[in-house]
Design an enzyme around this catalytic site. Structure first.
Site, PDB file in Angstrom:
ATOM      1  N   THR A  27       0.839  -1.204   0.000  1.00 56.73           N
ATOM      2  CA  THR A  27       0.000   0.000   0.000  1.00 56.73           C
ATOM      3  C   THR A  27       0.870   1.249   0.000  1.00 56.73           C
ATOM      4  O   THR A  27       1.745   1.388   0.842  1.00 56.73           O
ATOM      5  CB  THR A  27      -0.945  -0.055   1.213  1.00 56.73           C
ATOM      6  N   HIS A 176      -7.793 -10.573  -1.170  1.00 53.93           N
ATOM      7  CA  HIS A 176      -7.144 -10.200   0.095  1.00 53.93           C
ATOM      8  C   HIS A 176      -7.909 -10.839   1.247  1.00 53.93           C
ATOM      9  O   HIS A 176      -8.919 -10.322   1.704  1.00 53.93           O
ATOM     10  CB  HIS A 176      -7.121  -8.677   0.235  1.00 53.93           C
ATOM     11  N   ASN A 179      -4.524 -10.020   6.993  1.00 59.49           N
ATOM     12  CA  ASN A 179      -4.193  -8.754   7.681  1.00 59.49           C
ATOM     13  C   ASN A 179      -5.344  -8.029   8.367  1.00 59.49           C
ATOM     14  O   ASN A 179      -5.331  -6.802   8.491  1.00 59.49           O
ATOM     15  CB  ASN A 179      -3.476  -7.819   6.709  1.00 59.49           C
ATOM     16  N   TYR A 181      -8.487  -7.596   7.519  1.00 53.43           N
ATOM     17  CA  TYR A 181      -9.528  -6.934   6.729  1.00 53.43           C
ATOM     18  C   TYR A 181     -10.771  -7.832   6.643  1.00 53.43           C
ATOM     19  O   TYR A 181     -10.818  -8.881   7.300  1.00 53.43           O
ATOM     20  CB  TYR A 181      -8.964  -6.526   5.363  1.00 53.43           C
ATOM     21  N   ASN A 236      -3.811  -5.312  12.429  1.00 57.08           N
ATOM     22  CA  ASN A 236      -5.050  -4.539  12.560  1.00 57.08           C
ATOM     23  C   ASN A 236      -5.946  -5.027  13.703  1.00 57.08           C
ATOM     24  O   ASN A 236      -7.172  -5.038  13.599  1.00 57.08           O
ATOM     25  CB  ASN A 236      -5.813  -4.523  11.228  1.00 57.08           C
TER      26      ASN A 236
HETATM   27  C1  8OZ Z   1      -0.081  -0.954   5.184  1.00 54.60           C
HETATM   28  C2  8OZ Z   1      -0.852   0.185   5.271  1.00 54.60           C
HETATM   29  C3  8OZ Z   1      -2.169   0.147   4.845  1.00 54.60           C
HETATM   30  C4  8OZ Z   1      -2.701  -1.027   4.336  1.00 54.60           C
HETATM   31  C5  8OZ Z   1      -2.239  -4.736   4.319  1.00 54.60           C
HETATM   32  C6  8OZ Z   1      -3.267  -3.409   2.610  1.00 54.60           C
HETATM   33  O1  8OZ Z   1      -1.682  -4.781   5.422  1.00 54.60           O
HETATM   34  C7  8OZ Z   1      -2.500  -3.426   3.691  1.00 54.60           C
HETATM   35  C8  8OZ Z   1      -1.914  -2.169   4.251  1.00 54.60           C
HETATM   36  C9  8OZ Z   1      -0.601  -2.113   4.671  1.00 54.60           C
HETATM   37  O2  8OZ Z   1      -2.601  -5.758   3.742  1.00 54.60           O
END
Ligand code: 8OZ
Length: 359
Positions: A27, A176, A179, A181, A236
């Site tokens: 990103t 994806h 992480n 999400y 996250n």
């Molecule tokens: C870093 C900053 C924002 C998003 C991920 C898409 O960790 C990201 C991401 C990484 O998969």
């Protein structure tokens, strides 16, 4: 001297790759107006086209799926047109490129959502995580739980995103699923407290990811569909009480769909590889097609894992930021440049396209 397999060609299904080095999705928050990848993105990816496979940065499939400022999308005609310039330039340079399809779920902020609405999630549980919006790192907003009748719409957004990616000239897509999400939120019980068909048991928590993946594979072909998972990563603010059982099941089911690759972030994303004990060989063993390993690899570990048969391809993330010619540097033993953290997210050419090749 024996040839290091890292630099040998590889057939990923029916897609020929020049070597076994993959550029992991990164990103960079540099989309231009309309969340379109602009001319700098064309230059950035073309500079890195000597990787066997480029996986372009996480790209939201809908406005609802956006969680950070200036990340690109793949849901408007202008975005498709912008990505087409990227894929044509990469192909002309001899590279292959997949697009990572993204829905952030609860890792978002009301300022990014239509009408200032709450971000969506499996359950109304706020993530202990920050996002980047209005040029600042801020706490993510309180999400609302998706109703079961909204989920087919999300599956459909992924399906359309995949069709749009192919229309934009990508060789395939990566879902994806990592992480912290949306799809990872559904899979892990720290974020998923639902008591319908999408929560509770291992099978139920896997359901949305499997439905999305089946829809994407149906739309563009399993041979052009890969997925990324991070079973043991706390990224996250996500937690899971049973990652091994959850991901053993998920990978067995994903394998049945015949996906071209499984891309696994081993350990904590961008952090220690051994944060939580986890048997990645079990995932590799449950998946018949290409296994891409990622996280903290250097030349030695990559070479060791390829020769031991632990992986088919190795994805490098951060090393590609400051080393557009990473493949040549690894092959010749040239030193690697260090990335500048201050220019990682957002901005212009500085820290994006101005890292030189080694000379
Ligand atoms: C870093 C900053 C924002 C998003 C991920 C898409 O960790 C990201 C991401 C990484 O998969």
């Amino acid at each position: 001297m024996t040839q290091n397999t890292l630099f040998a060609p590889f057939m990923m299904g029916d897609i020929p790759l020049a070597n076994r080095i993959v550029m992991a999705p990164l990103t960079r928050n540099r989309a231009v107006a309309g969340l379109v990848p602009g001319p700098l993105a064309v230059e950035y990816y073309t500079q890195r086209a000597s990787a066997g496979l480029l996986i372009a940065e996480a790209t939201q499939i809908s406005r609802q799926g956006q969680g950070y400022q200036d990340t690109p999308g793949i849901y408007s005609d202008a975005q498709i047109a912008g990505w087409r310039v990227v894929t044509e330039a990469v192909h002309k340079a001899g590279g292959k490129i997949f697009l990572q399809l993204w829905h952030v779920g609860r890792i978002s902020h009301v300022d990014l959502q239509a009408g200032g609405a709450a971000p969506v999630a499996p359950s109304a549980i706020r993530a202990k995580a920050k996002t980047f919006v209005n040029d600042a790192f801020v706490e993510t907003s309180e999400p609302r739980a998706l109703t079961a009748d909204e989920l087919p719409g999300i599956v459909d957004d992924f399906r359309k995103g995949a069709a749009n990616a192919i229309a934009a000239g990508f060789d395939g897509v990566e879902i994806h699923g990592a992480n912290g999400y949306l799809l990872d939120q559904f899979a892990k019980d720290g974020a998923n407290q639902r008591n319908d068909a999408y929560g509770g048991s291992i099978e139920n928590r896997a359901r949305l990811m499997l439905e999305v993946t089946a829809a994407v594979a149906d739309e563009i072909g399993a041979g052009r569909t890969g997925i990324r998972l991070s079973p043991a990563s706390p990224s996250n603010g996500i937690t899971c009480s049973d990652p091994q059982a959850q991901f053993d099941y998920l990978v067995r089911e994903l394998d049945k769909l015949g996906l071209v690759y499984l891309h696994v972030v081993e350990g904590a994303t961008g952090g220690p590889r051994d944060a939580v004990p986890f048997d990645y060989d079990a995932l590799r063993g449950a998946f018949r097609n290409t296994y891409i390993a990622n996280n903290g690899y250097d030349l030695n570990l990559a070479t060791e894992h390829l020769s031991a048969g632990k992986a088919d391809l190795i994805a490098f993330g951060r090393p590609f930021i400051a080393n557009p010619d990473l493949v040549a540097r690894l092959q010749t033993g040239a030193p690697l440049a260090e990335m500048d953290r201050a220019t990682l997210y957002g901005g212009g050419a500085g820290g994006y396209t101005d890292y030189p090749a080694f000379s």
